[in-house]
Scaffold this active site. Structure first.
Site, mmCIF file in Angstrom:
data_model
loop_
_atom_site.group_PDB
_atom_site.id
_atom_site.type_symbol
_atom_site.label_atom_id
_atom_site.label_comp_id
_atom_site.label_asym_id
_atom_site.label_seq_id
_atom_site.Cartn_x
_atom_site.Cartn_y
_atom_site.Cartn_z
ATOM 1 N N GLN A 116 -69.088 -34.183 -6.029
ATOM 2 C CA GLN A 116 -69.728 -34.755 -7.210
ATOM 3 C C GLN A 116 -71.103 -34.138 -7.427
ATOM 4 O O GLN A 116 -71.851 -33.897 -6.482
ATOM 5 C CB GLN A 116 -69.851 -36.268 -7.045
ATOM 6 C CG GLN A 116 -70.066 -37.002 -8.341
ATOM 7 C CD GLN A 116 -69.906 -38.498 -8.171
ATOM 8 O OE1 GLN A 116 -69.241 -38.962 -7.259
ATOM 9 N NE2 GLN A 116 -70.525 -39.258 -9.047
ATOM 10 N N SER A 143 -67.698 -33.828 0.572
ATOM 11 C CA SER A 143 -67.560 -35.204 0.090
ATOM 12 C C SER A 143 -66.282 -35.362 -0.729
ATOM 13 O O SER A 143 -65.191 -35.226 -0.200
ATOM 14 C CB SER A 143 -68.811 -35.592 -0.710
ATOM 15 O OG SER A 143 -68.797 -36.964 -1.032
ATOM 16 N N LEU A 144 -66.389 -35.624 -2.023
ATOM 17 C CA LEU A 144 -65.204 -35.723 -2.876
ATOM 18 C C LEU A 144 -64.283 -34.521 -2.690
ATOM 19 O O LEU A 144 -63.052 -34.635 -2.709
ATOM 20 C CB LEU A 144 -65.627 -35.818 -4.340
ATOM 21 C CG LEU A 144 -64.523 -35.538 -5.361
ATOM 22 C CD1 LEU A 144 -63.557 -36.704 -5.425
ATOM 23 C CD2 LEU A 144 -65.095 -35.204 -6.708
ATOM 24 N N ARG A 154 -61.743 -44.608 -5.691
ATOM 25 C CA ARG A 154 -62.958 -44.349 -4.908
ATOM 26 C C ARG A 154 -64.192 -44.383 -5.807
ATOM 27 O O ARG A 154 -65.216 -44.983 -5.486
ATOM 28 C CB ARG A 154 -62.828 -42.998 -4.212
ATOM 29 C CG ARG A 154 -63.994 -42.570 -3.321
ATOM 30 C CD ARG A 154 -63.657 -41.197 -2.737
ATOM 31 N NE ARG A 154 -64.630 -40.713 -1.767
ATOM 32 C CZ ARG A 154 -65.637 -39.875 -2.055
ATOM 33 N NH1 ARG A 154 -65.822 -39.484 -3.309
ATOM 34 N NH2 ARG A 154 -66.459 -39.459 -1.105
ATOM 35 N N HIS A 182 -72.536 -42.279 0.982
ATOM 36 C CA HIS A 182 -72.532 -41.846 2.386
ATOM 37 C C HIS A 182 -73.579 -42.592 3.220
ATOM 38 O O HIS A 182 -74.310 -42.002 4.002
ATOM 39 C CB HIS A 182 -72.719 -40.328 2.490
ATOM 40 C CG HIS A 182 -71.619 -39.561 1.839
ATOM 41 N ND1 HIS A 182 -70.330 -39.547 2.329
ATOM 42 C CD2 HIS A 182 -71.590 -38.820 0.705
ATOM 43 C CE1 HIS A 182 -69.568 -38.823 1.535
ATOM 44 N NE2 HIS A 182 -70.307 -38.381 0.542
ATOM 45 N N GLN A 217 -65.575 -41.380 5.876
ATOM 46 C CA GLN A 217 -66.441 -40.487 5.118
ATOM 47 C C GLN A 217 -67.331 -41.249 4.136
ATOM 48 O O GLN A 217 -68.461 -40.852 3.854
ATOM 49 C CB GLN A 217 -65.567 -39.473 4.359
ATOM 50 C CG GLN A 217 -66.314 -38.377 3.649
ATOM 51 C CD GLN A 217 -65.702 -38.086 2.294
ATOM 52 O OE1 GLN A 217 -65.819 -38.873 1.372
ATOM 53 N NE2 GLN A 217 -65.051 -36.939 2.181
#
Length: 311
Positions: A9, A89-90, A114, A195, A244
């Site tokens: 993202q 991440s994503l 999510r 996170h 995560q």
């Protein structure tokens, strides 16, 4: 060895990968599947003119997954091989689809959920993230250990670390980081403290979905954010993906792991070139963007020349 790395993202932008959509049937097929699965006009959102709407977490995440997969299918059609995958991440969801662990449809539903859960986990405006430039991760860890409401979110490179937490706590920490030697402290344009332990409500609900979908043995090794290592079992992969959400992204360690695996070419699959820049700050390797068809053509030429040289 080639690694495919997938952006997260922040890399979203209007009309991203439209040249791929216009040029390649594989890209159009991915986009059409995404619209069918999600039940709304994702194509119109990405190729439209409402940047604010695209930037919303629950829209940006499926948009980035879809556009990365559009490019991935074109890369496959051109016979460009890869030996390992990772995502930031994503982007980890994109990496898992590329490795054959998750179906595109399951990943798409997961990232839409999510995004919704992340958007709603903390009241709007209560949490945020900041990038700290020019200060070692070890020094930042030391500072954060003495702060309340501030957590390390991303180990992006040896001199770029992102912290996450409550807005008031982050703002009060700016001068502390600067006085410790940070060259810059930049507040990120995100909708929450991603996170970090503050995402716990989202993690609980996301885990229910992740535990229901099928995980398959990967076709190539997948390096995970939570550990910076390759996961050995399917259960470990599942837990890494769930954890995560509240754990730091160990991108520096992930790249070093791929370097130890003898990766010498990193190909960023999808929008932007943020990961290319980070990789160059971590290891001495070749990096390639696929942000446009022109960039992909350059990559294709390099790969073909390398194959000829090896032959």
């Amino acid at each position: 060895m080639n690694a495919l790395i997938f952006p997260g993202q922040g890399s979203q932008k209007l009309n991203m990968m439209k040249d791929f959509y216009d040029e390649y049937s594989q890209a159009r097929e991915v986009m059409n599947r995404a619209c069918d699965v999600l039940g709304f006009d994702l194509k119109g959102l990405i190729f439209g003119n409402d940047e604010h709407e695209l930037t919303k977490t629950y829209n940006a995440q499926p948009a980035l997954l879809t556009t990365s997969m559009m490019v991935f299918e074109v890369i496959k059609s051109k016979g460009i091989n890869f030996n390992v995958v990772a995502g930031h991440s994503l982007g980890e969801y994109s990496a898992l689809v590329a490795a054959g662990v998750l179906s595109f449809e399951d990943a798409l539903r997961a990232v839409r959920l999510r995004g919704e859960l992340m958007e709603n986990a903390v009241p709007s405006g209560a949490g945020s993230m900041m990038a700290i430039l020019g200060l070692s991760p070890e020094k930042i860890e030391e500072i954060v250990s003495n702060l309340s409401g501030v957590y390390i979110a991303n180990y992006n490179s040896p001199l770029q670390t992102v912290v996450s937490g409550e807005v008031t706590a982050l703002l009060s920490a700016v001068d502390i980081f600067k006085n410790a030697g940070a060259k810059r402290v930049v507040q990120l344009n995100v909708s929450g403290p991603f996170h970090s332990p503050l995402m716990a409500p989202a993690k609980e609900k996301l885990s229910e979905f992740i535990n229901k979908i099928e995980f398959r043995r990967p076709n190539v090794p997948v390096v995970f954010n939570v550990t910076g290592k390759v996961a050995g079992t399917l259960e470990e992969m599942r837990m890494n993906l769930i954890n995560q959400l509240t754990s730091p992204v160990r991108w520096t360690e992930s790249v070093k792991t791929m370097d130890e695996m003898c990766v010498n070419k990193y190909i960023e699959v999808g929008s932007g070139n943020v990961l290319c820049g980070l990789v160059k700050k971590i290891v001495n390797a070749e990096v390639y963007s696929t942000d446009s068809i022109d960039e992909l053509d350059k990559l294709e030429g390099v790969v073909k020349n390398a194959e000829i040289a090896e032959f």
